[in-house]
Design a protein around this motif. Structure first.
Motif, PDB file in Angstrom:
ATOM      1  N   ALA A 152      47.209  37.587  41.891  1.00 18.32           N
ATOM      2  CA  ALA A 152      47.608  37.593  40.480  1.00 18.32           C
ATOM      3  C   ALA A 152      46.385  37.877  39.594  1.00 18.32           C
ATOM      4  CB  ALA A 152      48.229  36.245  40.116  1.00 18.32           C
ATOM      5  N   ALA A 153      45.256  37.275  39.938  1.00 14.82           N
ATOM      6  CA  ALA A 153      44.039  37.489  39.151  1.00 14.82           C
ATOM      7  C   ALA A 153      43.668  38.970  39.139  1.00 14.82           C
ATOM      8  CB  ALA A 153      42.885  36.643  39.708  1.00 14.82           C
ATOM      9  N   LEU A 154      43.758  39.618  40.295  1.00 13.68           N
ATOM     10  CA  LEU A 154      43.416  41.045  40.366  1.00 13.68           C
ATOM     11  C   LEU A 154      44.272  41.869  39.413  1.00 13.68           C
ATOM     12  CD1 LEU A 154      41.595  42.939  42.240  1.00 13.68           C
ATOM     13  CD2 LEU A 154      41.487  40.480  42.638  1.00 13.68           C
ATOM     14  N   ARG A 155      45.575  41.559  39.379  1.00 12.31           N
ATOM     15  CA  ARG A 155      46.458  42.295  38.473  1.00 12.31           C
ATOM     16  C   ARG A 155      46.080  42.048  37.010  1.00 12.31           C
ATOM     17  NH1 ARG A 155      52.410  43.295  40.937  1.00 12.31           N
ATOM     18  NH2 ARG A 155      51.604  44.109  42.892  1.00 12.31           N
ATOM     19  N   LEU A 156      45.692  40.806  36.727  1.00 13.62           N
ATOM     20  CA  LEU A 156      45.312  40.480  35.348  1.00 13.62           C
ATOM     21  C   LEU A 156      43.998  41.157  34.957  1.00 13.62           C
ATOM     22  CD1 LEU A 156      46.382  36.730  35.373  1.00 13.62           C
ATOM     23  CD2 LEU A 156      47.290  38.502  33.824  1.00 13.62           C
ATOM     24  N   PHE A 157      43.037  41.191  35.892  1.00 17.69           N
ATOM     25  CA  PHE A 157      41.766  41.878  35.599  1.00 17.69           C
ATOM     26  C   PHE A 157      42.037  43.337  35.217  1.00 17.69           C
ATOM     27  CE2 PHE A 157      39.269  38.625  38.127  1.00 17.69           C
ATOM     28  CZ  PHE A 157      38.422  38.264  37.092  1.00 17.69           C
ATOM     29  N   LYS A 158      43.018  43.945  35.897  1.00 16.96           N
ATOM     30  CA  LYS A 158      43.303  45.361  35.634  1.00 16.96           C
ATOM     31  C   LYS A 158      43.950  45.589  34.274  1.00 16.96           C
ATOM     32  CE  LYS A 158      43.474  47.030  40.376  1.00 16.96           C
ATOM     33  NZ  LYS A 158      44.293  46.934  41.580  1.00 16.96           N
ATOM     34  N   LYS A 159      44.599  44.556  33.734  1.00 17.59           N
ATOM     35  CA  LYS A 159      45.250  44.697  32.422  1.00 17.59           C
ATOM     36  C   LYS A 159      44.223  44.884  31.322  1.00 17.59           C
ATOM     37  CE  LYS A 159      49.722  42.533  32.990  1.00 17.59           C
ATOM     38  NZ  LYS A 159      50.687  41.573  32.484  1.00 17.59           N
ATOM     39  N   ASN A 160      43.043  44.274  31.551  1.00 21.21           N
ATOM     40  CA  ASN A 160      41.905  44.630  30.701  1.00 21.21           C
ATOM     41  C   ASN A 160      41.980  44.090  29.268  1.00 21.21           C
ATOM     42  OD1 ASN A 160      39.429  45.721  30.787  1.00 21.21           O
ATOM     43  ND2 ASN A 160      40.044  47.811  30.301  1.00 21.21           N
ATOM     44  N   SER A 161      42.966  43.257  28.947  1.00 23.10           N
ATOM     45  CA  SER A 161      42.949  42.605  27.631  1.00 23.10           C
ATOM     46  C   SER A 161      42.104  41.342  27.740  1.00 23.10           C
ATOM     47  CB  SER A 161      44.367  42.246  27.188  1.00 23.10           C
ATOM     48  OG  SER A 161      44.826  41.103  27.913  1.00 23.10           O
ATOM     49  N   ASP A 162      41.552  40.888  26.617  1.00 23.74           N
ATOM     50  CA  ASP A 162      40.717  39.685  26.639  1.00 23.74           C
ATOM     51  C   ASP A 162      41.475  38.499  27.223  1.00 23.74           C
ATOM     52  OD1 ASP A 162      38.768  41.160  25.525  1.00 23.74           O
ATOM     53  OD2 ASP A 162      38.788  40.195  23.557  1.00 23.74           O
ATOM     54  N   VAL A 222      54.523  29.615  46.047  1.00 21.21           N
ATOM     55  CA  VAL A 222      53.936  30.768  45.356  1.00 21.21           C
ATOM     56  C   VAL A 222      53.409  30.316  43.992  1.00 21.21           C
ATOM     57  CG1 VAL A 222      54.404  33.063  44.416  1.00 21.21           C
ATOM     58  CG2 VAL A 222      55.470  32.337  46.578  1.00 21.21           C
ATOM     59  N   HIS A 223      52.206  30.779  43.666  1.00 22.81           N
ATOM     60  CA  HIS A 223      51.585  30.395  42.398  1.00 22.81           C
ATOM     61  C   HIS A 223      52.417  30.926  41.216  1.00 22.81           C
ATOM     62  CE1 HIS A 223      48.575  30.030  39.220  1.00 22.81           C
ATOM     63  NE2 HIS A 223      47.951  29.184  40.028  1.00 22.81           N
ATOM     64  N   PRO A 224      52.555  30.138  40.148  1.00 20.20           N
ATOM     65  CA  PRO A 224      53.352  30.577  38.991  1.00 20.20           C
ATOM     66  C   PRO A 224      52.899  31.929  38.432  1.00 20.20           C
ATOM     67  CG  PRO A 224      52.653  28.286  38.713  1.00 20.20           C
ATOM     68  CD  PRO A 224      52.044  28.770  39.989  1.00 20.20           C
ATOM     69  N   ALA A 225      51.603  32.224  38.514  1.00 19.07           N
ATOM     70  CA  ALA A 225      51.120  33.516  37.991  1.00 19.07           C
ATOM     71  C   ALA A 225      51.693  34.679  38.786  1.00 19.07           C
ATOM     72  CB  ALA A 225      49.592  33.549  38.020  1.00 19.07           C
ATOM     73  N   VAL A 226      51.941  34.455  40.070  1.00 20.80           N
ATOM     74  CA  VAL A 226      52.552  35.496  40.904  1.00 20.80           C
ATOM     75  C   VAL A 226      54.025  35.654  40.539  1.00 20.80           C
ATOM     76  CG1 VAL A 226      53.176  36.157  43.254  1.00 20.80           C
ATOM     77  CG2 VAL A 226      50.932  35.160  42.801  1.00 20.80           C
ATOM     78  N   GLU A 227      54.691  34.529  40.353  1.00 17.07           N
ATOM     79  CA  GLU A 227      56.109  34.563  39.945  1.00 17.07           C
ATOM     80  C   GLU A 227      56.264  35.437  38.711  1.00 17.07           C
ATOM     81  OE1 GLU A 227      58.442  33.272  41.647  1.00 17.07           O
ATOM     82  OE2 GLU A 227      57.674  31.572  42.786  1.00 17.07           O
ATOM     83  N   GLU A 228      55.309  35.325  37.825  1.00 10.99           N
ATOM     84  CA  GLU A 228      55.358  36.005  36.535  1.00 10.99           C
ATOM     85  C   GLU A 228      55.054  37.499  36.670  1.00 10.99           C
ATOM     86  OE1 GLU A 228      52.300  35.402  32.930  1.00 10.99           O
ATOM     87  OE2 GLU A 228      52.911  33.561  33.965  1.00 10.99           O
ATOM     88  N   LEU A 229      54.086  37.830  37.553  1.00 12.03           N
ATOM     89  CA  LEU A 229      53.578  39.205  37.599  1.00 12.03           C
ATOM     90  C   LEU A 229      54.283  40.091  38.623  1.00 12.03           C
ATOM     91  CD1 LEU A 229      49.828  38.178  37.360  1.00 12.03           C
ATOM     92  CD2 LEU A 229      50.954  39.700  35.717  1.00 12.03           C
ATOM     93  N   ALA A 230      54.910  39.464  39.618  1.00 12.02           N
ATOM     94  CA  ALA A 230      55.513  40.266  40.687  1.00 12.02           C
ATOM     95  C   ALA A 230      57.017  40.375  40.488  1.00 12.02           C
ATOM     96  CB  ALA A 230      55.214  39.627  42.040  1.00 12.02           C
ATOM     97  N   GLU A 231      57.567  41.502  40.913  1.00 13.17           N
ATOM     98  CA  GLU A 231      58.999  41.714  40.745  1.00 13.17           C
ATOM     99  C   GLU A 231      59.739  41.544  42.064  1.00 13.17           C
ATOM    100  OE1 GLU A 231      59.806  45.429  38.855  1.00 13.17           O
ATOM    101  OE2 GLU A 231      58.513  44.923  37.150  1.00 13.17           O
ATOM    102  N   GLY A 232      60.559  40.553  42.138  1.00 11.75           N
ATOM    103  CA  GLY A 232      61.386  40.367  43.320  1.00 11.75           C
ATOM    104  C   GLY A 232      60.675  39.581  44.406  1.00 11.75           C
ATOM    105  N   SER A 233      61.474  39.058  45.317  1.00 11.02           N
ATOM    106  CA  SER A 233      60.924  38.140  46.307  1.00 11.02           C
ATOM    107  C   SER A 233      60.059  38.847  47.343  1.00 11.02           C
ATOM    108  CB  SER A 233      62.039  37.349  46.989  1.00 11.02           C
ATOM    109  OG  SER A 233      62.816  38.223  47.775  1.00 11.02           O
ATOM    110  N   ALA A 234      60.344  40.117  47.630  1.00 10.87           N
ATOM    111  CA  ALA A 234      59.542  40.832  48.630  1.00 10.87           C
ATOM    112  C   ALA A 234      58.116  41.015  48.127  1.00 10.87           C
ATOM    113  CB  ALA A 234      60.175  42.189  48.946  1.00 10.87           C
ATOM    114  N   GLU A 235      57.978  41.418  46.863  1.00 12.97           N
ATOM    115  CA  GLU A 235      56.644  41.607  46.302  1.00 12.97           C
ATOM    116  C   GLU A 235      55.911  40.263  46.175  1.00 12.97           C
ATOM    117  OE1 GLU A 235      56.520  43.554  42.494  1.00 12.97           O
ATOM    118  OE2 GLU A 235      54.342  43.766  42.588  1.00 12.97           O
TER     119      GLU A 235
END
Lengths: 303, 303
Positions: A152-162, A222-235
């Motif tokens: 989840a952190a990696l995805r957030l780093f890529k978003k690039n907002s503060d 599963v960490h709540p940040a993953v629940e938020e950022l990933a789509e569907g149970s497979a991801e």
């Protein structure tokens, strides 16, 4: 030769090594190296880097069921920026304090990119170290914490907002599971940390113990940040099980002791599966909901 | 900010660090990082690299007057060549055996150049650790072994003949002065290893102890390889005193105890000067035959 084969070759020569950490006369010792390019995405603060790098070594101490005593680090960079160095040291000091250990400095080195090598030592309890090799058929397979925070952190780093980068840094600063490791000593028959991801860790623990493992996908916390950022149970399962670098503990615990140990683990303990008899030759060693769980995760040198 | 200033800044924040090694509850711990480009000249075998890198950390244990217990290393390279890795591990194992310590493995990492981070731990004796800060005016200034072997090795590596490179590798594989350090505990008032060279080490020890130092140039024991490769006494002293990376011990010993300690040091102990009162403000802290000895040697980040 990839990293795992090479490690296996070294371990064969060095009886004291080969687990999450080596044990010498009751002292646990473990070392790791991390690099800016491969381990610290753009946006990672030096405070977070110090915390995370030293935390990775403390996690190995935790995985042995040892009390963390101290850590050191080599800090290498192209130039020594005093503010960056201070921030790194502050992160190293804080993660040590979080697990009752002491950060006692280290060394500086000039290098082509920001690189850090961290080492932690700890003390084995009277119940002895917990290795990867003792899991028995019928044990419950359990994990600490919640999985997928680094993904989840990696995805957030890529978003690039503060805001996203700040959250990513927070997710990167995990608390090493030393207290949980100590709570599990005496009960867990096998234990390791999950730096290569849940799937790969299951394979490693099963192989070291000479057993099989059955995982229930929906049981993996599963960490709540993953629940938020990933789509569907497979991801979600992909990020929680195959990404790695979560630094949670994976362990085998006899059924009768699960409830008592769970209550003693400050990060929580979740039963995610069962240890089974070793599979027949050629059959998959690790199953998830009855299907083979691929031995796929994060390995240097595997590309 | 160069390496020494940065180290000083870190040491100010971390009371347990700042000497050759940190001491935590009687355990000495020290860590270093070495790189192919800066630390291993072309011709250095991986066996020599493993020996030397782990030896550098064991030398810091020796400098504290502690018994060496164990060492670990991170081995990082672009590709994992199993033969090179085996040779590195063999060198690491052998240097540990040379000082009654145990090499217990470590970690592998993919990196842009061959890089190794080594950590050693040791045990303080009942007489306690020996720091850099206890030298007293009137103490004899002493060194172990013979100086300039790394400088000589560098010249031999450059000659590029098989014979010269083989000799250079031999010179690079120093024996860490653990036995000497243990012989000096209880007698030495201050001690350190000489990784930055004799001149710089004299400055560091004098500063840490708040004293002055007077060195007799001709008393410095010069390695036979330096005698052979350098022309004239000025060049010999330059290589022996300013080059660095010799990993000998520099220490202050009360006059009355020098003879007894000398007899107990397996690598030999040579008196090279005297500890004096602290110089007046602005006066040179370290003199060689009456002239200021420049604080010049090997420091990363100083270019």
């Amino acid at each position: 030769m990839n990293e795992r084969d090479a490690l296996r070759a070294i371990a064969a020569d060095l009886p004291a090594a080969g687990d999450d950490a080596a044990v010498v006369d009751g002292t646990v010792i473990t070392t790791d190296m991390l690099h800016e390019r491969t381990d610290f995405p753009p946006g990672t603060t030096r405070y977070t880097a110090g915390w995370r790098a030293v935390g990775a070594s403390l996690s190995d101490v935790a995985a042995m069921g040892a009390a963390a005593r101290a850590a050191v680090a080599v800090y290498a960079d192209e130039v020594f920026d005093p503010d960056e160095l201070d921030a790194f040291v502050a992160g190293a000091v804080d993660v040590c304090e979080a697990v009752d250990a002491e950060y006692v400095g280290g060394d500086l080195d000039e290098h082509v990119e920001f690189t850090t090598a961290t080492t932690a030592i700890g003390d084995v309890t009277d119940a002895g170290p917990v290795t990867r090799g003792g899991a028995r058929p019928g044990d419950a397979l359990c994990v600490t914490g919640e999985w997928g925070r680094s993904a989840a952190a990696l995805r957030l780093f890529k978003k690039n907002s503060d805001e996203a980068v700040e959250r990513a840094n927070e997710l990167f600063r995990f608390t090493p599971r030393v207290a949980d490791g100590l709570a599990l000593v005496g009960a867990a028959t096998a234990m390791m940390d999950s730096s290569d991801g849940l799937a790969r860790s299951c394979h490693q623990l099963a192989e070291a113990s000479g057993v099989g493992i059955e995982v229930e996908r929906d049981a993996v916390p599963v960490h709540p940040a993953v629940e938020e950022l990933a789509e569907g149970s497979a991801e979600r399962f992909e990020l929680a099980a195959h990404f790695g670098e979560d630094f949670e503990l994976l362990c085998a615990v006899p059924e009768a002791e699960v409830d008592a140990v769970e209550a003693a683990c400050p990060s929580g303990l979740t039963r995610i599966g069962t240890v089974t008899e070793a599979p027949e030759e050629g059959a998959p060693r690790v199953l998830a909901d009855g299907d083979p769980l691929p031995d796929r995760g994060f390995t240097h040198g595997d590309k």
